[in-house]
Design a protein around this motif. Sequence first.
Motif, PDB file in Angstrom:
ATOM      1  N   ARG A 161      48.059  28.732  40.223  1.00 31.38           N
ATOM      2  CA  ARG A 161      48.481  28.416  38.858  1.00 31.38           C
ATOM      3  C   ARG A 161      48.454  29.657  37.969  1.00 31.38           C
ATOM      4  N   VAL A 162      47.414  30.465  38.088  1.00 25.03           N
ATOM      5  CA  VAL A 162      47.283  31.700  37.311  1.00 25.03           C
ATOM      6  C   VAL A 162      46.946  32.820  38.282  1.00 25.03           C
ATOM      7  N   ARG A 163      47.790  33.832  38.311  1.00 23.29           N
ATOM      8  CA  ARG A 163      47.539  35.002  39.178  1.00 23.29           C
ATOM      9  C   ARG A 163      47.740  36.248  38.329  1.00 23.29           C
ATOM     10  N   GLN A 164      46.649  36.913  38.003  1.00 21.57           N
ATOM     11  CA  GLN A 164      46.693  38.122  37.178  1.00 21.57           C
ATOM     12  C   GLN A 164      46.785  39.347  38.072  1.00 21.57           C
ATOM     13  N   ALA A 165      47.702  40.244  37.751  1.00 27.66           N
ATOM     14  CA  ALA A 165      47.865  41.472  38.529  1.00 27.66           C
ATOM     15  C   ALA A 165      46.698  42.415  38.273  1.00 27.66           C
ATOM     16  N   PRO A 166      46.257  43.162  39.277  1.00 24.40           N
ATOM     17  CA  PRO A 166      45.139  44.096  39.080  1.00 24.40           C
ATOM     18  C   PRO A 166      45.564  45.273  38.213  1.00 24.40           C
ATOM     19  N   THR A 167      44.577  45.858  37.556  1.00 30.42           N
ATOM     20  CA  THR A 167      44.811  47.036  36.719  1.00 30.42           C
ATOM     21  C   THR A 167      44.888  48.283  37.596  1.00 30.42           C
ATOM     22  N   TYR A 168      45.963  49.029  37.423  1.00 32.39           N
ATOM     23  CA  TYR A 168      46.159  50.236  38.238  1.00 32.39           C
ATOM     24  C   TYR A 168      45.244  51.340  37.701  1.00 32.39           C
ATOM     25  N   PRO A 169      44.402  51.946  38.519  1.00 35.53           N
ATOM     26  CA  PRO A 169      43.552  53.046  38.033  1.00 35.53           C
ATOM     27  C   PRO A 169      44.409  54.180  37.473  1.00 35.53           C
ATOM     28  N   TYR A 170      44.001  54.688  36.319  1.00 36.50           N
ATOM     29  CA  TYR A 170      44.806  55.687  35.620  1.00 36.50           C
ATOM     30  C   TYR A 170      44.967  56.967  36.436  1.00 36.50           C
ATOM     31  N   ASP A 171      43.871  57.439  37.004  1.00 38.03           N
ATOM     32  CA  ASP A 171      43.943  58.694  37.770  1.00 38.03           C
ATOM     33  C   ASP A 171      44.827  58.537  39.005  1.00 38.03           C
ATOM     34  N   MET A 172      44.776  57.362  39.636  1.00 38.09           N
ATOM     35  CA  MET A 172      45.585  57.153  40.837  1.00 38.09           C
ATOM     36  C   MET A 172      47.068  57.052  40.480  1.00 38.09           C
ATOM     37  N   ARG A 173      47.371  56.389  39.361  1.00 35.75           N
ATOM     38  CA  ARG A 173      48.777  56.287  38.959  1.00 35.75           C
ATOM     39  C   ARG A 173      49.318  57.657  38.549  1.00 35.75           C
TER      40      ARG A 173
END
Length: 217
Positions: free
Chosen positions: A135-147
Amino acid sequence: MNKDLIIGIVVSLGIHATFLGAFNRKTPPPAKAAQTEEAVVQFEMPPLEEEETEQVEELSEEVVENIMAPPSLVDLPSVVPVNAFTQPIAPPPPPGFTASKGAITIPVTKPGANFGKGISNLFNIGDLDQQPVARVRQAPTYPYDMRRAGINGTVVVEFIINTEGDVIQTQVVRSSHREFEMPALQAVQKWKFKPGRKGGRVVNVRASQLLEFNATE
């Protein structure tokens, strides 16, 4: 001589004398206008104060020495002892010691060893009659340094969905980079599901999910 002639000559001479006297009479000069002298009043000015001359001090040519010297790094190799990388083992707690309720306990067992232990009515997702529906699927936060570095990765998270549709336990099965593990766990813990069913009743379900981190998306 005739008397009348003499009288005529006398009268004629009188008339001529009268006319001549009238023409020779000089006209008196006009009276001079009285010249009025204007009185000029001179005011006495106050004495002027002498302006004070400012004395300009000459700049000294003395060079001021800098007392604060900039810090300098010494190019000498630092020696790190071997025992700097070892951590002493904490002694066991004394007998009868109980931890406070607000204390955070860190598990020392391997991941997956006791996953789902103590949960009754637990089934694998492949054994269900009706699988859970997200019903609710939140996307993970992309680490800033990795992006910023353009690094992609994947994380496989195993989790348990209870009879209310909430995620109650999570663990990382495998990952390409450890920097992606914590964001993946935090995202899955916020997911909501329609509970799975087995034999017509809702049950606890063990499931797993692959999460991908793509810097271009």
